[in-house]
Design a protein around this motif. Sequence first.
Motif, PDB file in Angstrom:
ATOM      1  N   ASP A 146       0.822  -1.208   0.000  1.00  0.00           N
ATOM      2  CA  ASP A 146       0.000   0.000   0.000  1.00  0.00           C
ATOM      3  C   ASP A 146       0.860   1.263   0.000  1.00  0.00           C
ATOM      4  O   ASP A 146       0.501   2.269  -0.622  1.00  0.00           O
ATOM      5  CB  ASP A 146      -0.937   0.007   1.218  1.00  0.00           C
ATOM      6  CG  ASP A 146      -2.070  -0.998   1.070  1.00  0.00           C
ATOM      7  OD1 ASP A 146      -2.345  -1.432  -0.066  1.00  0.00           O
ATOM      8  OD2 ASP A 146      -2.690  -1.346   2.098  1.00  0.00           O
ATOM      9  N   ALA A 147       1.996   1.212   0.702  1.00  0.00           N
ATOM     10  CA  ALA A 147       2.902   2.371   0.715  1.00  0.00           C
ATOM     11  C   ALA A 147       3.510   2.591  -0.665  1.00  0.00           C
ATOM     12  O   ALA A 147       3.664   3.745  -1.100  1.00  0.00           O
ATOM     13  CB  ALA A 147       3.999   2.173   1.759  1.00  0.00           C
ATOM     14  N   VAL A 148       3.831   1.511  -1.364  1.00  0.00           N
ATOM     15  CA  VAL A 148       4.345   1.639  -2.736  1.00  0.00           C
ATOM     16  C   VAL A 148       3.282   2.295  -3.617  1.00  0.00           C
ATOM     17  O   VAL A 148       3.567   3.254  -4.358  1.00  0.00           O
ATOM     18  CB  VAL A 148       4.739   0.256  -3.315  1.00  0.00           C
ATOM     19  CG1 VAL A 148       5.138   0.380  -4.781  1.00  0.00           C
ATOM     20  CG2 VAL A 148       5.872  -0.375  -2.504  1.00  0.00           C
ATOM     21  N   ALA A 149       2.052   1.806  -3.521  1.00  0.00           N
ATOM     22  CA  ALA A 149       0.966   2.347  -4.343  1.00  0.00           C
ATOM     23  C   ALA A 149       0.720   3.817  -4.021  1.00  0.00           C
ATOM     24  O   ALA A 149       0.543   4.653  -4.921  1.00  0.00           O
ATOM     25  CB  ALA A 149      -0.311   1.530  -4.125  1.00  0.00           C
ATOM     26  N   GLN A 150       0.749   4.137  -2.731  1.00  0.00           N
ATOM     27  CA  GLN A 150       0.496   5.522  -2.291  1.00  0.00           C
ATOM     28  C   GLN A 150       1.621   6.447  -2.766  1.00  0.00           C
ATOM     29  O   GLN A 150       1.376   7.582  -3.185  1.00  0.00           O
ATOM     30  CB  GLN A 150       0.379   5.530  -0.765  1.00  0.00           C
ATOM     31  CG  GLN A 150      -0.218   6.789  -0.192  1.00  0.00           C
ATOM     32  CD  GLN A 150      -0.541   6.632   1.292  1.00  0.00           C
ATOM     33  OE1 GLN A 150      -1.117   5.616   1.703  1.00  0.00           O
ATOM     34  NE2 GLN A 150      -0.165   7.627   2.094  1.00  0.00           N
ATOM     35  N   THR A 151       2.858   5.950  -2.700  1.00  0.00           N
ATOM     36  CA  THR A 151       4.012   6.738  -3.168  1.00  0.00           C
ATOM     37  C   THR A 151       3.866   7.068  -4.647  1.00  0.00           C
ATOM     38  O   THR A 151       4.083   8.213  -5.074  1.00  0.00           O
ATOM     39  CB  THR A 151       5.315   5.952  -2.914  1.00  0.00           C
ATOM     40  OG1 THR A 151       5.497   5.809  -1.506  1.00  0.00           O
ATOM     41  CG2 THR A 151       6.523   6.652  -3.507  1.00  0.00           C
ATOM     42  N   LEU A 152       3.480   6.065  -5.435  1.00  0.00           N
ATOM     43  CA  LEU A 152       3.328   6.277  -6.880  1.00  0.00           C
ATOM     44  C   LEU A 152       2.152   7.204  -7.188  1.00  0.00           C
ATOM     45  O   LEU A 152       2.230   8.030  -8.095  1.00  0.00           O
ATOM     46  CB  LEU A 152       3.140   4.931  -7.587  1.00  0.00           C
ATOM     47  CG  LEU A 152       4.399   4.075  -7.694  1.00  0.00           C
ATOM     48  CD1 LEU A 152       4.053   2.656  -8.127  1.00  0.00           C
ATOM     49  CD2 LEU A 152       5.401   4.702  -8.673  1.00  0.00           C
ATOM     50  N   ALA A 153       1.083   7.090  -6.401  1.00  0.00           N
ATOM     51  CA  ALA A 153      -0.114   7.884  -6.673  1.00  0.00           C
ATOM     52  C   ALA A 153       0.064   9.348  -6.273  1.00  0.00           C
ATOM     53  O   ALA A 153      -0.415  10.253  -6.960  1.00  0.00           O
ATOM     54  CB  ALA A 153      -1.315   7.286  -5.933  1.00  0.00           C
ATOM     55  N   GLN A 165       4.093   0.955  13.233  1.00  0.00           N
ATOM     56  CA  GLN A 165       3.133   0.131  12.483  1.00  0.00           C
ATOM     57  C   GLN A 165       2.067   1.017  11.843  1.00  0.00           C
ATOM     58  O   GLN A 165       0.851   0.830  12.034  1.00  0.00           O
ATOM     59  CB  GLN A 165       2.491  -0.929  13.397  1.00  0.00           C
ATOM     60  CG  GLN A 165       3.448  -2.047  13.783  1.00  0.00           C
ATOM     61  CD  GLN A 165       3.740  -3.016  12.626  1.00  0.00           C
ATOM     62  OE1 GLN A 165       2.840  -3.631  12.080  1.00  0.00           O
ATOM     63  NE2 GLN A 165       5.012  -3.116  12.232  1.00  0.00           N
ATOM     64  N   ALA A 166       2.576   2.004  11.094  1.00  0.00           N
ATOM     65  CA  ALA A 166       1.673   2.978  10.468  1.00  0.00           C
ATOM     66  C   ALA A 166       2.363   3.557   9.238  1.00  0.00           C
ATOM     67  O   ALA A 166       3.597   3.505   9.133  1.00  0.00           O
ATOM     68  CB  ALA A 166       1.339   4.089  11.449  1.00  0.00           C
ATOM     69  N   PHE A 167       1.598   4.133   8.330  1.00  0.00           N
ATOM     70  CA  PHE A 167       2.190   4.818   7.195  1.00  0.00           C
ATOM     71  C   PHE A 167       3.033   5.984   7.708  1.00  0.00           C
ATOM     72  O   PHE A 167       2.699   6.611   8.726  1.00  0.00           O
ATOM     73  CB  PHE A 167       1.106   5.338   6.235  1.00  0.00           C
ATOM     74  CG  PHE A 167       0.433   4.238   5.464  1.00  0.00           C
ATOM     75  CD1 PHE A 167       1.125   3.523   4.504  1.00  0.00           C
ATOM     76  CD2 PHE A 167      -0.894   3.919   5.702  1.00  0.00           C
ATOM     77  CE1 PHE A 167       0.511   2.497   3.797  1.00  0.00           C
ATOM     78  CE2 PHE A 167      -1.516   2.904   5.000  1.00  0.00           C
ATOM     79  CZ  PHE A 167      -0.811   2.189   4.047  1.00  0.00           C
ATOM     80  N   TRP A 168       4.093   6.231   6.981  1.00  0.00           N
ATOM     81  CA  TRP A 168       5.037   7.281   7.355  1.00  0.00           C
ATOM     82  C   TRP A 168       5.249   8.114   6.082  1.00  0.00           C
ATOM     83  O   TRP A 168       6.074   7.776   5.260  1.00  0.00           O
ATOM     84  CB  TRP A 168       6.322   6.640   7.879  1.00  0.00           C
ATOM     85  CG  TRP A 168       7.508   7.513   8.017  1.00  0.00           C
ATOM     86  CD1 TRP A 168       7.541   8.865   8.196  1.00  0.00           C
ATOM     87  CD2 TRP A 168       8.883   7.096   8.027  1.00  0.00           C
ATOM     88  NE1 TRP A 168       8.838   9.313   8.295  1.00  0.00           N
ATOM     89  CE2 TRP A 168       9.671   8.250   8.194  1.00  0.00           C
ATOM     90  CE3 TRP A 168       9.515   5.857   7.896  1.00  0.00           C
ATOM     91  CZ2 TRP A 168      11.070   8.195   8.230  1.00  0.00           C
ATOM     92  CZ3 TRP A 168      10.899   5.808   7.933  1.00  0.00           C
ATOM     93  CH2 TRP A 168      11.668   6.962   8.104  1.00  0.00           C
TER      94      TRP A 168
END
Lengths: 119, 119
Positions: free
Chosen positions: B37-44, B56-59
Amino acid sequence: MSFDPSTLTYDSNGLIPCIAQQDGTGEVLMMAWMNADAVAQTLATKRVTYWSRSRQAFWIKGETSGNTQELVDLRVDCDSDCLLAIVHQTGAACHTNRRSCFYTSVIDGEEVELMAPMT
Amino acid sequence: MSFDPSTLTYDSNGLIPCIAQQDGTGEVLMMAWMNADAVAQTLATKRVTYWSRSRQAFWIKGETSGNTQELVDLRVDCDSDCLLAIVHQTGAACHTNRRSCFYTSVIDGEEVELMAPMT
């Protein structure tokens, strides 16, 4: 302060990631893993030596291919849980015979190959 | 071929290491971890987003400090188990307020600090 490889932070398998970067150009070549003995051996021999997770054995980079990594500097990060090896890479760092393992870009939703194998 | 973050190889915790490198200078700034999900969010979002193992959370890098990482390119290695993010880093990448986390050299048996915190 004298450096002791056992003071680094290793994961549950006793490994620490090590990034290899070409001296001068700054090109990031690859990332692989070391255990404490591989760190010590790399510093002692100036030949970058990883721990092969698949073979469960030392992996002296370039020992069979000739594509060696000569250590120029070894850096430790702020948390002591990642290494950066500044190296002189001979030939290809990647097993696909490309200079760097990071030859695929995915920035615009598509996979694009940035470099071809060396000839 | 369209890129799907779920096709990457994640470790037993569902994480993949990501190296951040400054665009242009080639400086290696830090290494941290992402989940799919972090990879997807980074790209988006083009804002580099890691997964904090301690929290244990998005950073979202720089969300509180302002020291953001704007994504220029995201590269996948040959084994699909390591990422290289080419970024524009604002200010310090390191929590010690240094530009890079790799500010300690251990090449000659001694730990030497290569850079001071930014002022």
